[in-house]
Design an enzyme around this catalytic site. Structure first.
Site, PDB file in Angstrom:
ATOM      1  CE  LYS A 261      -0.351   3.990 -11.716  1.00  0.00           C
ATOM      2  NZ  LYS A 261      -0.412   2.579 -11.619  1.00  0.00           N
TER       3      LYS A 261
ATOM      4  CG  HIS B 114      -3.210   1.229  -2.299  1.00  0.00           C
ATOM      5  ND1 HIS B 114      -1.851   1.110  -2.454  1.00  0.00           N
ATOM      6  CD2 HIS B 114      -3.759   0.447  -3.266  1.00  0.00           C
ATOM      7  CE1 HIS B 114      -1.584   0.292  -3.450  1.00  0.00           C
ATOM      8  NE2 HIS B 114      -2.717  -0.120  -3.971  1.00  0.00           N
TER       9      HIS B 114
ATOM     10  CG  LEU C 210      -1.880  -1.197   1.332  1.00  0.00           C
ATOM     11  CD1 LEU C 210      -2.762  -1.063   2.577  1.00  0.00           C
ATOM     12  CD2 LEU C 210      -2.748  -1.353   0.092  1.00  0.00           C
ATOM     13  CG  HIS C 211       0.976   3.402  -3.228  1.00  0.00           C
ATOM     14  ND1 HIS C 211      -0.091   4.146  -3.680  1.00  0.00           N
ATOM     15  CD2 HIS C 211       1.071   2.352  -4.085  1.00  0.00           C
ATOM     16  CE1 HIS C 211      -0.583   3.597  -4.771  1.00  0.00           C
ATOM     17  NE2 HIS C 211       0.091   2.495  -5.040  1.00  0.00           N
TER      18      HIS C 211
HETATM   19  P1  AMP Z   1      -3.714  -2.229  -6.767  1.00  0.00           P
HETATM   20  O1  AMP Z   1      -3.325  -2.576  -5.367  1.00  0.00           O
HETATM   21  O2  AMP Z   1      -2.597  -1.765  -7.610  1.00  0.00           O
HETATM   22  O3  AMP Z   1      -4.564  -3.299  -7.390  1.00  0.00           O
HETATM   23  O4  AMP Z   1      -4.672  -0.963  -6.636  1.00  0.00           O
HETATM   24  C1  AMP Z   1      -5.808  -0.965  -5.831  1.00  0.00           C
HETATM   25  C2  AMP Z   1      -6.610   0.276  -6.113  1.00  0.00           C
HETATM   26  O5  AMP Z   1      -5.825   1.421  -5.837  1.00  0.00           O
HETATM   27  C3  AMP Z   1      -7.040   0.379  -7.594  1.00  0.00           C
HETATM   28  O6  AMP Z   1      -8.368   0.849  -7.659  1.00  0.00           O
HETATM   29  C4  AMP Z   1      -6.055   1.374  -8.142  1.00  0.00           C
HETATM   30  O7  AMP Z   1      -6.546   2.093  -9.252  1.00  0.00           O
HETATM   31  C5  AMP Z   1      -5.873   2.304  -6.949  1.00  0.00           C
HETATM   32  N1  AMP Z   1      -4.616   3.040  -7.092  1.00  0.00           N
HETATM   33  C6  AMP Z   1      -3.381   2.529  -7.370  1.00  0.00           C
HETATM   34  N2  AMP Z   1      -2.480   3.516  -7.491  1.00  0.00           N
HETATM   35  C7  AMP Z   1      -3.152   4.684  -7.284  1.00  0.00           C
HETATM   36  C8  AMP Z   1      -2.777   6.061  -7.292  1.00  0.00           C
HETATM   37  N3  AMP Z   1      -1.531   6.461  -7.539  1.00  0.00           N
HETATM   38  N4  AMP Z   1      -3.735   6.984  -7.040  1.00  0.00           N
HETATM   39  C9  AMP Z   1      -5.019   6.612  -6.793  1.00  0.00           C
HETATM   40  N5  AMP Z   1      -5.437   5.329  -6.786  1.00  0.00           N
HETATM   41  C10 AMP Z   1      -4.521   4.377  -7.021  1.00  0.00           C
END
Ligand code: AMP
Length: 306
Positions: free
Chosen positions: A174, A62, A58-59
């Site tokens: 994103k 998230h 997570l960042h």
């Molecule tokens: P992931 O863990 O990469 O599957 O992402 C989980 C959710 O976080 C997805 O809906 C992504 O689009 C969202 N997400 C990932 N990176 C970002 C970001 N930089 N800004 C906003 N939402 C993000």
């Protein structure tokens, strides 16, 4: 749905984690049964549920989804599940960053109420064939370069939404194509959930936050900021240039100027269904989307042009 810069005080993840260690409030469950029991216990008809599905590592991107969910709902459920069926490359799945303890702490300080973190065997007790017709949406852009990816996304998101039964589910711009895939899924299966698309959170130099960024070498990490600069330059140019072919040519040329950049695609499309646009106009909202491999690490980004 415009890009937004995340507050500086949350940029230092270590500061965030130290701060977080004072809090212990997220309830972690790993089975579907326990999750349902917990939701039945906590929720009644008057309590709304907001859901944030993630793959962990997570960042601040998230966290922004969890904060949006917290603002609009009584109970926030986040999931961490690295879904094998959406990886078309076994090595990519193997290398996907995982940091469960750190993620738990981050969710705690973000005031997430429930973390659902199942094993693969919990979500896929037996091998299953699942496929859905997303029309053209799963074969263009990301779908073209990652065959089967969106089918796997649809498979897991359907399972998770059916299990959590949220009032609202939060996704990031994103992964804009993924957002449209989920929208299609929800429509086709007549699910009641309302989908929310949250703005892209970026590092100070403009790089869109991503779990994959930590895999970039220090040199490539610096260069990666160029992707958002090119998107911004295209947005600026689009004020006077409406021919998308010329805008794309400009963008690809700019991206290729950087060593170690391998451009998979740069496209300009309609916001509502990602169909290609030959000319920009006042009537049609447009989005520029790109995927670039930086030193072998695949990064995606996008920006609304209008
Ligand atoms: P992931 O863990 O990469 O599957 O992402 C989980 C959710 O976080 C997805 O809906 C992504 O689009 C969202 N997400 C990932 N990176 C970002 C970001 N930089 N800004 C906003 N939402 C993000």
């Amino acid at each position: 749905m415009h890009s937004r810069w995340f507050p500086t005080y949350f940029r230092s993840i270590n500061y965030f984690i130290t701060f977080a260690s004072y809090f212990r409030n997220v309830i972690t469950v790993s089975t579907k049964k326990n999750l349902r029991n917990l939701l039945n216990l906590l929720g009644n008809k008057d309590k709304s549920i907001g859901f944030v599905p993630t793959m962990g590592a997570l960042h601040a991107g998230h966290i922004s989804l969890v904060r949006a969910a917290k603002e609009e709902n009584d109970i926030v459920v986040a999931s961490i599940f690295v879904n094998p069926t959406q990886f078309n490359d076994a090595a990519d799945l193997e290398r996907y960053p995982r940091n469960f303890e750190k993620d738990q702490t981050i969710l705690e300080v973000s005031n997430c109420d429930i973390l659902f973190a199942p094993d693969v065997s919990e979500m896929y007790p037996q091998a299953e064939d699942w496929s859905h017709d997303f029309k053209h949406l799963d074969s263009i852009l990301e779908g073209k370069f990652r065959p089967g990816h969106f089918n796997g996304v649809g498979q897991i998101v359907k399972k998770l939404l059916s299990l959590v039964k949220p009032d609202k589910a939060y996704f990031g711009q994103k992964d804009y194509q993924q957002f449209l895939i989920v929208k299609q899924l929800v429509k086709d299966f007549r699910m009641k959930v309302k989908l929310v698309c949250c703005p892209i959170i970026r590092e100070e130099d403009g790089l869109a936050m991503s779990s994959r960024n930590i895999r970039l070498s220090p040199g490539d990490r610096k260069k990666a900021a160029h992707i958002s600069r090119v998107l911004l330059a295209v947005k600026e140019k689009a004020k006077s240039q409406t021919d998308t072919y010329l805008l794309k040519e400009f963008a690809i040329r700019k991206l290729r100027e950087i060593d170690n950049f391998e451009v998979e695609y740069f496209e300009i499309a309609k916001v509502n269904d990602l169909s290609p646009l030959s000319h920009l106009s006042e009537e049609t909202r447009a989005i520029a989307l790109t995927a670039v491999k930086v030193g072998g690490i695949r990064l995606i980004d996008n920006m609304m042009l209008s």
